[in-house]
Design an enzyme around this catalytic site. Sequence first.
Site, PDB file in Angstrom:
ATOM      1  N   ASP A 137       0.840  -1.191   0.000  1.00 48.28           N
ATOM      2  CA  ASP A 137       0.000   0.000   0.000  1.00 48.28           C
ATOM      3  C   ASP A 137       0.881   1.249   0.000  1.00 48.28           C
ATOM      4  OD1 ASP A 137      -2.457  -1.384   0.178  1.00 48.28           O
ATOM      5  OD2 ASP A 137      -2.199  -1.624   2.337  1.00 48.28           O
ATOM      6  N   ASP A 139       1.135   4.256   2.243  1.00 50.00           N
ATOM      7  CA  ASP A 139       0.695   4.751   3.550  1.00 50.00           C
ATOM      8  C   ASP A 139       0.965   6.250   3.642  1.00 50.00           C
ATOM      9  OD1 ASP A 139      -0.118   2.247   4.779  1.00 50.00           O
ATOM     10  OD2 ASP A 139       1.999   1.707   4.676  1.00 50.00           O
TER      11      ASP A 139
END
Length: 214
Positions: A137, A139
């Site tokens: 991901d 972040d």
Amino acid sequence: MYSRHDLAWLNSAGWAGALAGAAPEHAHALEQWRGHDWPLIVTRRTPEAAPGTLCLGLALPPDTGRKLRIALLVNESAVTRVEHALPLRAAAAVAPARWAGPLAALLADAGPITLRAYGSLALQAVTGLNYLTKTSDIDLLFKPESLQELDAGLHLLQAYAPRLPLDGEIVFPGGAAVAWKEWRDAAGNDARVLVKDANTVRMATTASLRDLLG
């Protein structure tokens, strides 16, 4: 005041103390970090952390074959400098090609909204090690300074979520942090969300957090 996800550099005495108290399986990673003068990450304070100490963490990249996270408790005097989490613009330099176009557009559309990166993307930018995988991901930390900026930033993240694997937190004044996806999904001012700050994990209403922005 230290905030979660800040970057902290240790001085020579700090590294010596960290290595002296390290488990044998952690020594190699700590020596590597000391040798390159890479920062550690400020984490939430633990109950055993005395006044004047700082809780730090180190995570090894996945290509080492070990999911190793090292927790350190150091005296604040062992820290030579602390910086906020890496600006997204700096971290984006190491993003894979599949993210490059959407990230550039996100940064352009952000305008005065400041976005910072932590997690795999930031660690790869800081160290040059291979933290990013196909399932990583992005972040982000978003610290709004007003209700208008909160709403604009949330709209921005929602707009780009279909194009990028965005994750991360909205950080309110005082360090109260809420996962932006949880905030997005919260219904009404009476909705309760999970809040993380420097010392605790607790529940709070969205209304109480919006009040922090005036």
